[in-house]
Scaffold this motif. Structure first.
Motif, PDB file in Angstrom:
ATOM      1  N   ILE A   9      -1.376  -7.798   8.208  1.00 56.96           N
ATOM      2  CA  ILE A   9      -1.612  -6.705   7.275  1.00 56.96           C
ATOM      3  C   ILE A   9      -2.617  -5.748   7.904  1.00 56.96           C
ATOM      4  CG2 ILE A   9      -2.499  -6.088   4.989  1.00 56.96           C
ATOM      5  CD1 ILE A   9       0.008  -7.707   4.767  1.00 56.96           C
ATOM      6  N   HIS A  47      -5.228  -2.845   7.598  1.00 53.98           N
ATOM      7  CA  HIS A  47      -6.031  -2.076   6.665  1.00 53.98           C
ATOM      8  C   HIS A  47      -6.278  -0.702   7.252  1.00 53.98           C
ATOM      9  CE1 HIS A  47      -6.930  -4.837   3.442  1.00 53.98           C
ATOM     10  NE2 HIS A  47      -6.833  -5.776   4.363  1.00 53.98           N
ATOM     11  N   ARG A  57      -3.546  -0.897  -0.203  1.00 50.75           N
ATOM     12  CA  ARG A  57      -2.930  -0.274   0.969  1.00 50.75           C
ATOM     13  C   ARG A  57      -2.730   1.230   0.783  1.00 50.75           C
ATOM     14  NH1 ARG A  57       2.519  -3.075   2.465  1.00 50.75           N
ATOM     15  NH2 ARG A  57       3.697  -1.202   2.805  1.00 50.75           N
ATOM     16  N   CYS A  85      -0.729   3.788  -0.655  1.00 48.19           N
ATOM     17  CA  CYS A  85       0.460   4.476  -0.125  1.00 48.19           C
ATOM     18  C   CYS A  85       0.816   5.632  -1.060  1.00 48.19           C
ATOM     19  CB  CYS A  85       1.616   3.493  -0.024  1.00 48.19           C
ATOM     20  SG  CYS A  85       3.140   4.272   0.483  1.00 48.19           S
TER      21      CYS A  85
END
Lengths: 334, 98
Positions: A226, A228, A302, A304
């Motif tokens: 993942i 960041h 995250r 988006c």
């Protein structure tokens, strides 16, 4: 002369508004019919001609593009796929391809290798045919994708799996990771399922449960899958990256289907520099996103804007799915 | 060892000018290289597939640097490009006598 990391040049391009990274969709047509796909076809609209795509590739490089992603639909369906790849290479752009791999022949694999393609990303949805073919709703698609992977590897190409996790394949996750090891292919994992780009929420029925999301993030945390991002500017959309769909619409990002202009009406450069939509988006910052700015989940989010837009109609309202994912990540850390 | 009449050209690698520097993508080793201002000038000058002498003269004129300095430093820079397989070299055929 020193080796660089991509973040350095992306920052420079972000600041100078150089479209360093562009995703170009060659066609919306696909030979699979994945349950979770965001793609919507508009049969009444005409896709870009080969001539326009060829000119566009020159324009993209001239405007500053270095990294070009060729995508679809399934890009290999396009009758001039290899010619377009060759043209992009001739225009001095580094190329990567998003494909399902089912149409890769030995000849195509060899040709792609000779073109020095940077990476080929292949979508795989399970560790065997049963689940993969159920998700793609296409018989033999798993067998054909894996055959494509083997041909690409044999030709010497760099391959990466795109694993989209959903409730239909979550039980297969460990076997999918084993498949990567066995085939010696790296992978990206994404548990985010977006609505279709006309707003239809049907694909979201496949989203993981809260418990499974948390399990996935726990599993991935150790393998650092993942990423960041800086949470002030969550991504480079409209600043150093954008997407162009097969009808010629220029999007700030492929997940944010709102047209900032069409390259059949104008040059790419004019749209990139003058679009009111792109210029408005360039003023985006988290500090203007009131609900998120002081949120305790911000560190885990995250962020988006594409997902925000698809789910709420605004890049300044948080997507409930982004919040759910941030909460799952937070629980992994606590 | 580069000679004054060595011809120099780029091997195939994608590149782009980003502001004042050229960035080259080594797609084989998955590396990015960034050149400084003079390096970027030389990289773009390689369009002409020039000889070492031609590059030295051009840089000395463009940047008003001492010819001796250019003759010393430019071959070192080109050797680095060569080690990284970013350029290839060939010898200039002698001009046939009349």
């Amino acid at each position: 002369m020193e080796p660089l990391i991509i973040e350095e040049i992306t920052t420079k391009a972000d600041e100078s508004l150089i479209p360093l990274s562009v995703l170009l969709e060659l066609t919306r047509h696909c030979n699979l019919n994945c349950r979770h796909c965001y793609r919507v076809e508009y049969p009444q609209r005409k896709e870009m001609s080969l001539l326009r795509i060829r000119d566009l590739l020159e324009e993209l490089h001239k405007t500053g593009c270095l990294f070009l992603t060729i995508s679809g639909g399934e890009p290999l369906i396009h009758p001039h796929f290899l010619e377009i790849c060759q043209k992009a290479i001739n225009a001095n752009m580094a190329l990567q391809i998003f494909t399902n791999g089912t149409l890769i022949t030995k000849e195509i694999a060899k040709r792609l290798f000779s073109l020095s393609i940077m990476q080929v990303h292949i979508s795989i949805y399970g560790a065997d045919a049963r689940i993969h073919n159920y998700i793609t709703q296409t018989e033999n698609s798993y067998e054909r994708s894996i055959e494509g992977v083997k041909r690409l590897k044999e030709a010497g190409l760099n391959i990466r799996f795109k694993y989209i996790l959903m409730k239909e394949n979550i039980a297969d996750l460990s076997r999918m990771l084993k498949l990567s090891r066995e085939l010696n292919v790296s992978y990206d994992i994404d548990p985010i399922i977006t609505p279709r780009d006309d707003g239809n929420m049907f694909p979201t029925k496949s989203r993981l449960s809260d418990e499974d999301l948390e399990m996935v993030y726990k599993k991935l945390h150790t393998s650092a899958q993942i990423q960041h991002q800086s949470y002030y500017y969550p991504c480079s959309f409209a600043r150093s990256s954008c997407a162009i769909n097969s009808y010629g619409d220029v999007y700030p990002c492929i997940q944010m289907p709102c047209s900032s202009g069409n390259i059949l009406d104008s040059s790419f450069e004019k749209i990139w520099r003058n679009s009111r939509l792109l210029n408005r988006i360039r003023r985006y910052s988290i500090s203007k996103k009131k609900q998120c700015y002081r949120c305790e989940l911000l560190l885990y989010c995250r962020q988006c804007p594409g997902l925000d837009y698809l789910e709420t109609g605004s890049i300044y309202k948080p997507s409930p799915e982004a919040c759910r994912n941030a909460y799952a990540i937070k629980r992994c850390f606590s | 060892m580069l000679k004054s009449n060595t011809l120099i050209e780029r091997t195939y690698f994608p590149f782009q000018r980003i502001e004042d520097s050229v960035v080259i993508v080594d797609t084989k080793d998955r590396l990015l290289h960034q050149l400084n201002e003079v390096g970027s000038y030389i990289w773009e000058y390689l369009d002409k597939k020039p000889s070492l002498d031609e590059i030295v003269d051009s840089v000395a004129e463009e940047y008003e640097v001492d010819l001796a300095v250019a003759q010393r430093e430019i071959p070192q820079f080109l050797e680095t490009l060569l080690e990284n397989h970013l350029i290839k070299i060939s010898e200039k055929s002698p001009t046939p006598e009349a």
